[in-house]
Design an enzyme around this catalytic site. Sequence first.
Site, PDB file in Angstrom:
ATOM      1  N   CYS A 103       6.788  -7.723 -10.309  1.00 41.49           N
ATOM      2  CA  CYS A 103       6.055  -8.829 -11.147  1.00 41.49           C
ATOM      3  C   CYS A 103       6.176  -8.677 -12.760  1.00 41.49           C
ATOM      4  CB  CYS A 103       4.608  -9.117 -10.551  1.00 41.49           C
ATOM      5  SG  CYS A 103       3.751  -7.576 -10.787  1.00 41.49           S
ATOM      6  N   CYS A 106      -3.414  -2.005  -0.769  1.00 43.12           N
ATOM      7  CA  CYS A 106      -4.413  -1.241  -0.351  1.00 43.12           C
ATOM      8  C   CYS A 106      -5.658  -1.320  -0.969  1.00 43.12           C
ATOM      9  CB  CYS A 106      -3.941   0.140  -0.095  1.00 43.12           C
ATOM     10  SG  CYS A 106      -5.115   1.272   0.927  1.00 43.12           S
ATOM     11  N   HIS A 162     -10.085  -2.363   7.474  1.00 49.75           N
ATOM     12  CA  HIS A 162      -9.294  -3.493   7.201  1.00 49.75           C
ATOM     13  C   HIS A 162      -8.693  -3.459   5.784  1.00 49.75           C
ATOM     14  CE1 HIS A 162     -10.324  -5.887  11.180  1.00 49.75           C
ATOM     15  NE2 HIS A 162     -10.621  -4.643  11.185  1.00 49.75           N
ATOM     16  N   HIS A 169     -13.505  -9.451   2.952  1.00 53.27           N
ATOM     17  CA  HIS A 169     -13.151  -9.183   4.369  1.00 53.27           C
ATOM     18  C   HIS A 169     -13.057  -7.691   4.669  1.00 53.27           C
ATOM     19  CE1 HIS A 169     -11.222  -9.403   8.330  1.00 53.27           C
ATOM     20  NE2 HIS A 169     -10.481  -8.648   7.849  1.00 53.27           N
ATOM     21  N   HIS A 186      -3.135   5.371   4.270  1.00 52.49           N
ATOM     22  CA  HIS A 186      -3.860   4.681   5.159  1.00 52.49           C
ATOM     23  C   HIS A 186      -3.018   3.424   6.068  1.00 52.49           C
ATOM     24  CE1 HIS A 186      -6.296   5.398   1.695  1.00 52.49           C
ATOM     25  NE2 HIS A 186      -7.285   5.693   2.625  1.00 52.49           N
ATOM     26  N   CYS A 233      -6.802 -20.209   3.346  1.00 56.13           N
ATOM     27  CA  CYS A 233      -7.846 -19.148   3.591  1.00 56.13           C
ATOM     28  C   CYS A 233      -8.653 -19.544   4.749  1.00 56.13           C
ATOM     29  CB  CYS A 233      -8.444 -19.009   2.239  1.00 56.13           C
ATOM     30  SG  CYS A 233     -10.086 -17.869   2.415  1.00 56.13           S
ATOM     31  N   HIS A 272      -1.565  -7.083 -11.249  1.00 57.98           N
ATOM     32  CA  HIS A 272      -0.345  -8.170 -10.927  1.00 57.98           C
ATOM     33  C   HIS A 272      -0.023  -8.775 -12.286  1.00 57.98           C
ATOM     34  CE1 HIS A 272       2.295 -10.651  -8.647  1.00 57.98           C
ATOM     35  NE2 HIS A 272       1.372 -11.543  -9.150  1.00 57.98           N
TER      36      HIS A 272
END
Length: 533
Positions: free
Chosen positions: A191, A77, A64, A57, A5, A26, A484
């Site tokens: 991480c 993504c 998006h 969002h 994408h 934010c 994460h």
Amino acid sequence: MECPHVNENVKIEAPITQKDTKEWLCAECSSTQQPWMCLYCGVVHCGRYVNRHALEHWEKQGNHSLCLDCVNLTVYCYCCQEYVGNDTVSGLINQLRGALLSWNGESDSKIANDSWQPTTNIQQTRNLRPRTRKRSHSNDSSSTGSSENIQCKTRGKTRRKGEHDNNHRKTQKREKLQKRVVGLRNLGNTCFMNAVLQSLSNIEEFCLYFKKLPSLEGIKGRNKVYQSRSIKELKDAIMAEELRKILINLTDQGAKGAISPESLFLVIWKVVPRYRGYQQQDAHEFLRYMLDRLHTELLHLLPDFTLKDFSHKNKTSIVTSVFGGTLQSEVRCLNCGTESKKHDPFLDLSLDIPEKCINQRKCKDNAEDTPPCNILDCLTSFIEVEELAETELYYCSNCKSKQRSTKRFWIRRLPNVLCLHLKRFRWNNFFRTKVDTHISFPVIALDMSQFVLSDLPDTRSSGTHLYDLAAVIVHHGGGSGCGHYTAFAIHDGQWFHFNDSMVRPTEIDVVAKCKPYILFYIRREFRLPSVKS
């Protein structure tokens, strides 16, 4: 991961204007935590572990789907549910990263121009510029002697100058500690490594040992240690030396901003092919590999630094002296009752999450009536008697044939640092799923006495069985190949949350509520053996 994408969903060009602040807010809730920039329109929202506005969002806009962490510069993504490793044909993501590095004060290169716009027509330009909150300087002004702000005893009114001064001293101490604690840059899904390194750096005795070592590169040239095939890579790469440098830099009071663990990561690439690239890796697997590798390297490079206690044929290093314990396994033949005992060393304990805890989470109706699962439940399950499966029939020396049997574990010798790994990932058909059950754990005074064999010659019965938490690694997300890692660790009495390059002080209550993946407990009577002369 190669995301399909990227070319369709990355539309903004790299910003080339310099900002005068280091905080991103934010657009919905003004939170400064986990800011994610949409790579389609440029709007900044908070992550799913804050108020989920970046996720919302994407759900509203549809295309998006890619966003970039404004602090760690990783790209995620939402369509693929994975971190992204590729870029657009024109390299827009790398351009954006370079500009953000400069904005974050991590690059000395000057920004040439003064304006930039998204390639879309959406009027979101104002959201691309990070905003800053006005900071109150009331504490500073009051500490300089302003009579209006300092309360003292006068005309019968009780003033609290002592309380004010005490709070001010605590604030100064916290600010001073925060300046001495630095983060680690994320090199692209690293991480898992950063969380492990921060945890190890806050185990004081382990860290001090490496900081006091001489340069191992010089030692490598003097010692002939390359006869073993398993350690032949020492000619080109020494993990212990790179770790030594990182531990020194992490505690360097003059360090400015996050440091890069790139040199250590390159060494890991050389010696472990599976870690090459930027795929997400398991923090526990990395921790185990690192400890095993450090142990082997130190035995070859520093034979004179071998430690006496519990060593057999000079096979003890700082790794086994800090993390090493002994398990006793007992196998009992169900046919004749013969028992067989075996002693095995361990550096950590991998604990299953009991099925009752998992089922309890699924049955939400009765969740309020049942107490939450505790780490003691996992330890109790670890030492319980279990019957071996038909595929694991035990060869009984008395019966002279394979027989059904039972097996159980005891801890024969406790380590100085008890590392507990919770098995949160399980195979379900062809997929690895995560057990997200909350497991409570004590931050202070973990009592291990009920899991240890007593009255044995080599059991450390003279020492206490109480442990206090030093660090905890947390996995955020729903799967093993994504998500994460962050870490909580205590430094000079203050708890900190380590999120790659971002380090913030936190409270003990926040630590106690997290969902642990790896726990590091330090024994109250920490005893390192002496060095052989």
